[in-house]
Design a protein around this motif. Structure first.
Motif, short mmCIF file in Angstrom:
data_model
loop_
_atom_site.label_atom_id
_atom_site.label_comp_id
_atom_site.label_asym_id
_atom_site.label_seq_id
_atom_site.Cartn_x
_atom_site.Cartn_y
_atom_site.Cartn_z
N LYS A 65 0.78 -1.23 -0.09
CA LYS A 65 0.03 -0.06 -0.06
C LYS A 65 0.78 1.26 0.07
O LYS A 65 0.55 2.22 -0.64
CB LYS A 65 -0.81 0.12 1.11
N ILE A 66 2.00 1.10 0.70
CA ILE A 66 3.05 2.29 0.78
C ILE A 66 3.49 2.57 -0.41
O ILE A 66 3.75 3.55 -1.14
CB ILE A 66 3.93 2.20 1.92
N CYS A 67 4.11 1.44 -1.05
CA CYS A 67 4.52 1.27 -2.50
C CYS A 67 3.63 2.00 -3.48
O CYS A 67 4.13 2.70 -4.36
CB CYS A 67 5.01 -0.06 -3.01
N ASP A 68 2.39 1.66 -3.45
CA ASP A 68 1.27 2.03 -4.38
C ASP A 68 1.23 3.53 -4.40
O ASP A 68 0.68 4.11 -5.43
CB ASP A 68 -0.07 1.19 -4.02
N PRO A 75 10.59 -1.14 -5.13
CA PRO A 75 10.11 -0.70 -3.68
C PRO A 75 11.25 -0.50 -2.66
O PRO A 75 11.18 -0.01 -1.87
CB PRO A 75 9.69 -2.31 -3.43
N PHE A 76 12.62 -0.96 -3.44
CA PHE A 76 13.88 -0.65 -2.35
C PHE A 76 14.13 0.65 -2.67
O PHE A 76 14.94 1.27 -1.79
CB PHE A 76 14.87 -1.54 -2.79
N GLU A 77 13.52 1.40 -3.50
CA GLU A 77 13.90 3.01 -3.53
C GLU A 77 12.72 3.79 -2.95
O GLU A 77 12.72 4.95 -2.95
CB GLU A 77 14.00 3.51 -5.08
N VAL A 78 11.84 3.20 -2.18
CA VAL A 78 10.65 3.98 -1.92
C VAL A 78 11.17 4.73 -0.45
O VAL A 78 10.74 5.68 -0.32
CB VAL A 78 9.35 3.02 -1.26
N LEU A 79 11.88 3.92 0.23
CA LEU A 79 12.29 4.55 1.76
C LEU A 79 13.84 4.86 1.40
O LEU A 79 14.61 4.44 1.47
CB LEU A 79 12.33 3.56 2.50
#
Length: 91
Positions: A65-68, A75-79
């Protein structure tokens, strides 16, 4: 069978034949819904998507949900420590 809490719940399927001529079922592409965030969380060193998902959704498997809600494809670049990440509603 796909769990109803999965990001792929509701995604259509298609039938195909593999190289050994066995019938297989595949998932259609999942469209990412437009997600509006509730607030921003500033990422601290060592935090992971599953940590934030547990904190805000009480389920580490809902990290997607956070990735969306992010514009990042990986996904490894989201945070990124020190940068804000959008936290969507828990629906």
């Amino acid at each position: 069978m796909i769990d109803k809490s999965s990001r792929y719940a509701g995604t259509g399927t298609y039938a195909a034949v593999d190289a050994s001529e066995e019938s297989v079922e595949g998932l259609e592409l999942r469209s990412i819904p437009q997600v509006h965030g509730v607030f921003f969380h500033t990422v601290r060193e060592g935090e992971r998507l599953d940590h934030l998902s547990q904190r805000y959704f009480r389920d580490p498997r809902r990290f997607w949900k956070i990735c969306d809600a992010s514009d990042e494809l990986d996904p490894f670049e989201v945070l990124v420590p020190g940068h804000p990440v959008l936290i969507p509603p828990n629906k």
